[in-house]
Design an enzyme around this catalytic site. Structure first.
Site, short mmCIF file in Angstrom:
data_model
loop_
_atom_site.label_atom_id
_atom_site.label_comp_id
_atom_site.label_asym_id
_atom_site.label_seq_id
_atom_site.Cartn_x
_atom_site.Cartn_y
_atom_site.Cartn_z
N GLU A 39 18.39 -28.97 21.45
CA GLU A 39 17.92 -27.83 20.66
C GLU A 39 16.74 -27.13 21.35
O GLU A 39 15.93 -27.77 22.01
CB GLU A 39 17.47 -28.35 19.30
CG GLU A 39 16.88 -27.32 18.36
CD GLU A 39 16.29 -27.95 17.11
OE1 GLU A 39 16.18 -27.23 16.11
OE2 GLU A 39 15.94 -29.15 17.14
N LYS B 274 20.20 -21.70 12.40
CA LYS B 274 19.89 -22.95 11.70
C LYS B 274 19.55 -22.69 10.23
O LYS B 274 18.66 -21.89 9.90
CB LYS B 274 18.71 -23.61 12.42
CG LYS B 274 18.33 -24.99 11.92
CD LYS B 274 17.17 -25.51 12.77
CE LYS B 274 16.73 -26.90 12.37
NZ LYS B 274 15.58 -27.35 13.20
N CYS C 299 19.94 -30.16 14.40
CA CYS C 299 18.80 -31.04 14.15
C CYS C 299 18.58 -31.40 12.68
O CYS C 299 19.29 -32.23 12.13
CB CYS C 299 17.54 -30.44 14.78
SG CYS C 299 16.24 -31.66 15.10
#
Length: 262
Positions: free
Chosen positions: A40, A110, A147
């Site tokens: 990431e 995200k 994540c």
């Protein structure tokens, strides 16, 4: 098909990070990998400046992805990674992109920002507002996560119910008490929740744990890295997914409605 995850310590210089990514992509392609996951926020990292990655944000048409897209043209592999992309002045999205044959074939901002453990990602980053469509790689359906999304089972489940057989997760999992335990537990749990493969690439270095993993639909780790730079690979098959789902039909046994994004 063969899947892989690559990990390294992101530096403060985006050009160097791009070359490391391109080198890992080339190594994976040489091994006939079909699906490759990088960590990431790959543009820049500095242990003394938590905002450097956002400050270094580039457009999807920028030079960083341009270098990786040129490398992607050299192979038949699907490559997954995230970078920061400018949103409004001084802010960015944490954007996952998928590359195939030099083209951006998927993007995902995200959803769940890391506002936990005394860190506030939302201070400089804007959250996405939609689940990405599934990718298809060698006939297998792939769901996209980043994540901190790992801690929210609804996203993984939503994608499994759409048909995902593999879930990919670029990450920069921050070190801390019990954090390595959380990482391994959550990866196995998401695999078992969904009876999907998990392919997770974790950045290593002073602040993050590394420990990239590939986990099968029964929650078994079939490839793993330590805290050092590494490239890990494993074979995945739709037959294994079908076998596990026949023995453990949790997706069919559910009595709750499918998750809905707020």
């Amino acid at each position: 098909m063969l899947v892989a995850a690559g990990q390294f310590a992101v530096t403060s210089v985006w050009e160097k990070n791009a070359e490391i990514c391109a080198s890992l992509m080339a190594q994976a392609a040489e091994n006939d990998v079909s699906l490759f996951v990088l960590p990431e926020a790959l543009l820049a990292r500095d242990d003394h400046d938590a905002d450097l990655s956002v400050k270094s944000a580039q457009l999807l048409e920028g030079e960083f992805l341009g270098r990786l897209r040129r490398e992607s043209k050299r192979n038949m592999m699907t490559t997954i990674l995230t970078i920061h992309v400018p949103s409004t002045p001084g802010r960015a999205w944490n954007m996952l992109v998928a590359l195939q044959a030099g083209n951006i074939v998927a993007r995902y901002a995200k959803l769940h920002l890391y506002d936990a453990f005394a860190i506030q990602e939302s201070r400089r980053v804007d959250a996405g507002n939609e689940i990405a469509p599934l990718l298809e790689v060698e006939g297998m359906k792939v769901g996209l996560m980043t994540c901190y999304d790992l801690r929210f089972p609804e996203l993984a489940l939503a994608q499994a119910l759409q048909g995902a057989e593999i879930l990919v997760l670029p990450a920069a999992w921050v070190r801390g008490p019990l954090k390595e335990h959380h990482w391994s537990t959550l990866l196995a749990a998401r695999a078992l929740d969904t009876t999907c493969y998990m392919v997770a690439a974790g950045e290593c270095g002073n602040k993050n744990i590394g420990q990239s993993r590939i986990i099968d639909p029964f929650g078994v780790t079939i490839a793993a890295a330590s805290e050092m730079p590494a490239l890990i690979m494993a074979e995945v098959t739709p037959e294994r997914v079908r076998q596990v789902r026949a023995q453990l039909p949790v997706l069919n046994n559910r009595r709750f409605a499918p998750p809905q994004l707020l």
